[in-house]
Design an enzyme around this catalytic site. Sequence first.
Site, mmCIF file in Angstrom:
data_model
loop_
_atom_site.group_PDB
_atom_site.id
_atom_site.type_symbol
_atom_site.label_atom_id
_atom_site.label_comp_id
_atom_site.label_asym_id
_atom_site.label_seq_id
_atom_site.Cartn_x
_atom_site.Cartn_y
_atom_site.Cartn_z
ATOM 1 C CG HIS A 1 -50.764 20.307 35.689
ATOM 2 N ND1 HIS A 1 -50.061 19.122 35.582
ATOM 3 C CD2 HIS A 1 -51.303 20.309 36.938
ATOM 4 C CE1 HIS A 1 -50.186 18.427 36.715
ATOM 5 N NE2 HIS A 1 -50.942 19.133 37.561
ATOM 6 C CG ASP B 1 -49.301 15.891 39.980
ATOM 7 O OD1 ASP B 1 -50.055 15.664 40.954
ATOM 8 O OD2 ASP B 1 -49.636 16.631 39.028
ATOM 9 C CG HIS B 2 -49.196 19.496 42.619
ATOM 10 N ND1 HIS B 2 -49.287 20.751 42.051
ATOM 11 C CD2 HIS B 2 -49.909 18.668 41.821
ATOM 12 C CE1 HIS B 2 -50.034 20.672 40.953
ATOM 13 N NE2 HIS B 2 -50.428 19.428 40.797
ATOM 14 C CG HIS C 1 -53.357 20.001 45.196
ATOM 15 N ND1 HIS C 1 -52.714 20.833 44.306
ATOM 16 C CD2 HIS C 1 -53.607 18.856 44.523
ATOM 17 C CE1 HIS C 1 -52.603 20.210 43.141
ATOM 18 N NE2 HIS C 1 -53.123 19.008 43.247
ATOM 19 C CG HIS D 1 -57.632 19.705 41.962
ATOM 20 N ND1 HIS D 1 -57.857 18.877 40.878
ATOM 21 C CD2 HIS D 1 -56.399 19.387 42.424
ATOM 22 C CE1 HIS D 1 -56.798 18.095 40.701
ATOM 23 N NE2 HIS D 1 -55.900 18.385 41.632
ATOM 24 C CG HIS E 1 -53.518 15.422 43.852
ATOM 25 N ND1 HIS E 1 -54.401 16.045 43.002
ATOM 26 C CD2 HIS E 1 -54.275 14.646 44.681
ATOM 27 C CE1 HIS E 1 -55.640 15.667 43.299
ATOM 28 N NE2 HIS E 1 -55.589 14.826 44.317
ATOM 29 C CG ASP F 1 -53.439 20.592 39.818
ATOM 30 O OD1 ASP F 1 -52.578 21.342 39.326
ATOM 31 O OD2 ASP F 1 -53.280 19.360 39.949
HETATM 32 ZN ZN LIG Z 1 -53.819 17.753 41.582
#
Ligand SMILES: [Zn+2]
Length: 263
Positions: A175, A60-61, A56, A115, A58, A135
């Site tokens: 995560h 942090d990905h 996705h 998410h 975000h 996520d």
């Molecule tokens: Zn995320």
Amino acid sequence: MIVKQIWTANAYRNFNYLIACEQTGEALAVDPLDHEKCLQAAREQGWNITQILNTHEHRDHTGGNDALVRSTGAKILAHKNAKDTIPGMARGLSAGDVIKVGKTVELEALDTPGHTMSHVCLLSHTDQPALFSGDTLFNAGAGNCHNGGHPAELYKTFSEQLVKLPASVSIYPGHDYIQNNLRFTLNREPDNRLAQELLDKLADQDPNRAFVSTLDVEREVNTFFRLSSGSVIAELRKSFPDLPDQPDPRTVFLKLRELRNSW
Ligand SMILES: [Zn+2]
């Protein structure tokens, strides 16, 4: 198919993955935020990263995409509706699309909103199936919905897709949240002995060699799969006294998601 789970050791506790074809050494990197660790792992194994899959949009990905593309020329794949939020996407994925890695690996894209609304999970077509769940599904938990997601969509993804996967499917989440999530399970279902046993067992786990669960295990220890458990419902009623005797699973899921936000 060879799966290499890469522990980033960052504050967000991200897991990155390399999925490789053992015949050709071609590899796909899943959410390679720590591009240096991903590159180093590929080098050590003699693999070539030819594709990047973002579960996705975000940061942090996706934050490692640019650097990894610069050093490998890999193509970026993600949900088709993420094209405006993930720069440089080469391929937009829809439900059922198949991603090939080398000669031996086939991964199926699942369209798994909740998410965020442009989230994909990957399901491997292998003897031992594996789910790269981003996520959406965590070990013993579910993704939050406060950055572009919707709890009702997440429930649909769980109830119409995830629960129907083979029980033996290995779960590879985005995560490492397992310990905290097991504590939430025990908060919601204090008599869940398996959750307690797993939490004890993982007390000093090294995330570099993390426990890999299966859907079978998740059904036992993940509150978001335990929507008809008598003790989950009894505990929930303490917070929501109006809850009927046999609440529908959707209501239970949404209340649990709500409680998890403030827990
Ligand atoms: Zn995320």
